[in-house]
Design a protein around this motif. Structure first.
Motif, mmCIF file in Angstrom:
data_model
loop_
_atom_site.group_PDB
_atom_site.id
_atom_site.type_symbol
_atom_site.label_atom_id
_atom_site.label_comp_id
_atom_site.label_asym_id
_atom_site.label_seq_id
_atom_site.Cartn_x
_atom_site.Cartn_y
_atom_site.Cartn_z
ATOM 1 N N ALA A 75 0.025 2.199 -42.179
ATOM 2 C CA ALA A 75 0.491 1.176 -41.253
ATOM 3 C C ALA A 75 2.006 1.161 -41.130
ATOM 4 C CB ALA A 75 -0.011 -0.193 -41.700
ATOM 5 N N ASN A 76 2.693 1.810 -42.068
ATOM 6 C CA ASN A 76 4.129 1.623 -42.144
ATOM 7 C C ASN A 76 4.966 2.848 -41.813
ATOM 8 O OD1 ASN A 76 3.413 -0.887 -43.026
ATOM 9 N ND2 ASN A 76 3.706 -0.434 -45.194
ATOM 10 N N THR A 77 4.356 3.994 -41.565
ATOM 11 C CA THR A 77 5.114 5.202 -41.282
ATOM 12 C C THR A 77 4.562 5.884 -40.038
ATOM 13 O OG1 THR A 77 5.469 5.527 -43.659
ATOM 14 C CG2 THR A 77 5.966 7.370 -42.200
ATOM 15 N N VAL A 78 5.449 6.205 -39.130
ATOM 16 C CA VAL A 78 5.041 6.878 -37.900
ATOM 17 C C VAL A 78 5.917 8.112 -37.701
ATOM 18 C CG1 VAL A 78 6.582 5.540 -36.407
ATOM 19 C CG2 VAL A 78 4.505 6.508 -35.462
ATOM 20 N N TYR A 79 5.323 9.134 -37.070
ATOM 21 C CA TYR A 79 6.006 10.403 -36.859
ATOM 22 C C TYR A 79 5.994 10.764 -35.375
ATOM 23 C CZ TYR A 79 4.974 10.707 -41.830
ATOM 24 O OH TYR A 79 4.867 10.436 -43.177
ATOM 25 N N LEU A 80 6.955 11.582 -34.996
ATOM 26 C CA LEU A 80 6.966 12.155 -33.656
ATOM 27 C C LEU A 80 7.229 13.650 -33.807
ATOM 28 C CD1 LEU A 80 6.732 11.430 -30.623
ATOM 29 C CD2 LEU A 80 9.244 11.447 -30.571
ATOM 30 N N GLN A 81 6.187 14.441 -33.626
ATOM 31 C CA GLN A 81 6.321 15.890 -33.658
ATOM 32 C C GLN A 81 6.705 16.357 -32.272
ATOM 33 O OE1 GLN A 81 6.027 18.131 -36.271
ATOM 34 N NE2 GLN A 81 6.756 19.637 -34.783
ATOM 35 N N MET A 82 7.834 17.022 -32.169
ATOM 36 C CA MET A 82 8.367 17.443 -30.878
ATOM 37 C C MET A 82 8.425 18.966 -30.844
ATOM 38 S SD MET A 82 11.416 14.629 -30.413
ATOM 39 C CE MET A 82 12.418 15.309 -31.733
ATOM 40 N N ASN A 83 7.632 19.556 -29.975
ATOM 41 C CA ASN A 83 7.576 21.010 -29.831
ATOM 42 C C ASN A 83 8.087 21.422 -28.461
ATOM 43 O OD1 ASN A 83 6.333 21.174 -32.378
ATOM 44 N ND2 ASN A 83 4.293 21.002 -31.474
ATOM 45 N N ASN A 84 8.428 22.698 -28.352
ATOM 46 C CA ASN A 84 8.924 23.231 -27.084
ATOM 47 C C ASN A 84 10.010 22.322 -26.489
ATOM 48 O OD1 ASN A 84 9.155 24.919 -24.866
ATOM 49 N ND2 ASN A 84 7.438 23.976 -23.767
ATOM 50 N N LEU A 85 10.993 22.015 -27.292
ATOM 51 C CA LEU A 85 12.043 21.094 -26.862
ATOM 52 C C LEU A 85 12.890 21.697 -25.741
ATOM 53 C CD1 LEU A 85 12.971 19.705 -30.350
ATOM 54 C CD2 LEU A 85 12.416 18.289 -28.372
ATOM 55 N N LYS A 86 13.338 20.819 -24.860
ATOM 56 C CA LYS A 86 14.145 21.212 -23.714
ATOM 57 C C LYS A 86 15.497 20.496 -23.776
ATOM 58 C CE LYS A 86 9.936 21.425 -20.904
ATOM 59 N NZ LYS A 86 9.259 20.941 -19.674
ATOM 60 N N PRO A 87 16.513 21.050 -23.148
ATOM 61 C CA PRO A 87 17.824 20.383 -23.151
ATOM 62 C C PRO A 87 17.749 18.937 -22.643
ATOM 63 C CG PRO A 87 18.072 22.624 -22.389
ATOM 64 C CD PRO A 87 16.601 22.388 -22.530
ATOM 65 N N GLU A 88 16.840 18.670 -21.721
ATOM 66 C CA GLU A 88 16.718 17.311 -21.190
ATOM 67 C C GLU A 88 16.089 16.340 -22.190
ATOM 68 O OE1 GLU A 88 15.679 20.146 -19.746
ATOM 69 O OE2 GLU A 88 13.769 19.845 -18.683
ATOM 70 N N ASP A 89 15.631 16.827 -23.321
ATOM 71 C CA ASP A 89 15.134 15.952 -24.385
ATOM 72 C C ASP A 89 16.278 15.414 -25.252
ATOM 73 O OD1 ASP A 89 12.403 18.209 -24.789
ATOM 74 O OD2 ASP A 89 12.351 16.243 -23.795
ATOM 75 N N THR A 90 17.471 15.912 -25.020
ATOM 76 C CA THR A 90 18.629 15.459 -25.784
ATOM 77 C C THR A 90 18.857 13.969 -25.577
ATOM 78 O OG1 THR A 90 19.722 17.609 -25.726
ATOM 79 C CG2 THR A 90 21.128 15.686 -26.067
ATOM 80 N N ALA A 91 18.892 13.221 -26.680
ATOM 81 C CA ALA A 91 19.042 11.765 -26.607
ATOM 82 C C ALA A 91 19.094 11.206 -28.023
ATOM 83 C CB ALA A 91 17.866 11.134 -25.863
ATOM 84 N N VAL A 92 19.405 9.931 -28.111
ATOM 85 C CA VAL A 92 19.191 9.200 -29.356
ATOM 86 C C VAL A 92 17.769 8.658 -29.304
ATOM 87 C CG1 VAL A 92 19.891 7.263 -30.797
ATOM 88 C CG2 VAL A 92 21.618 8.608 -29.561
ATOM 89 N N TYR A 93 17.010 8.929 -30.341
ATOM 90 C CA TYR A 93 15.623 8.503 -30.400
ATOM 91 C C TYR A 93 15.503 7.279 -31.307
ATOM 92 C CZ TYR A 93 13.994 12.578 -27.878
ATOM 93 O OH TYR A 93 13.760 13.511 -26.891
ATOM 94 N N TYR A 94 14.826 6.261 -30.787
ATOM 95 C CA TYR A 94 14.658 5.003 -31.499
ATOM 96 C C TYR A 94 13.198 4.738 -31.808
ATOM 97 C CZ TYR A 94 19.387 3.967 -29.812
ATOM 98 O OH TYR A 94 20.730 4.004 -29.541
ATOM 99 N N CYS A 95 12.955 4.283 -32.998
ATOM 100 C CA CYS A 95 11.639 3.800 -33.397
ATOM 101 C C CYS A 95 11.601 2.298 -33.149
ATOM 102 C CB CYS A 95 11.435 4.100 -34.876
ATOM 103 S SG CYS A 95 9.912 3.474 -35.575
ATOM 104 N N ALA A 96 10.442 1.792 -32.721
ATOM 105 C CA ALA A 96 10.318 0.369 -32.443
ATOM 106 C C ALA A 96 8.945 -0.133 -32.860
ATOM 107 C CB ALA A 96 10.537 0.110 -30.958
ATOM 108 N N ALA A 97 8.875 -1.407 -33.215
ATOM 109 C CA ALA A 97 7.626 -2.026 -33.644
ATOM 110 C C ALA A 97 7.318 -3.233 -32.776
ATOM 111 C CB ALA A 97 7.726 -2.446 -35.106
ATOM 112 N N SER A 98 6.043 -3.366 -32.427
ATOM 113 C CA SER A 98 5.612 -4.471 -31.587
ATOM 114 C C SER A 98 4.499 -5.251 -32.277
ATOM 115 C CB SER A 98 5.111 -3.946 -30.243
ATOM 116 O OG SER A 98 4.563 -4.987 -29.471
#
Length: 123
Positions: A75-98
């Motif tokens: 319940a407390n840990t989440v992952y984001l596996q990102m494959n085949n990354l593209k230059p347009e994926d460049t960003a600051v990535y934020y985790c959020a809880a609802s």
């Protein structure tokens, strides 16, 4: 209050992969869904992916479908596996809880946010 700490960002070449992690602490029993958002320079924060507490429901932005996978090992840990990354994926990535009792892609429905982790994809 829930505290979220992201890790796993970095610099990668186009076509490469990264795995982001987000660890939640505090009032984690109140969390229903956890999501990832991203914000590139000069752009608004945008939805990337979300997963429900039970991991049964997931949703993705069209721009990342087939390349990114969100998962949750408890319940407390989440992952984001990102494959085949593209230059347009460049960003600051934020985790959020609802705490909203349904999966949501809307920024305003999220109560708690991490500090963000930088992902840079070079061409």
């Amino acid at each position: 209050q829930v505290e979220l700490v992201e890790s796993g960002g970095g610099l990668v070449q186009a076509g490469g992969s990264l795995r982001l992690s987000c660890a939640a602490s505090g009032r984690t029993l109140s969390i229903y869904s956890m999501g990832w958002f991203r914000q590139a320079p000069g752009k608004e924060r945008e939805f990337v992916a979300v997963i429900s507490r039970s991991s049964v429901i997931t949703e993705y932005a069209d721009s990342v479908k087939g390349r990114f996978t969100i998962s949750r090992d408890n319940a407390n840990t989440v992952y984001l596996q990102m494959n085949n990354l593209k230059p347009e994926d460049t960003a600051v990535y934020y985790c959020a809880a609802s705490t909203k009792v349904k999966v949501t892609i809307h920024y305003a429905d999220y109560n708690d946010w991490g500090q963000g982790t930088q992902v840079t994809v070079s061409s």
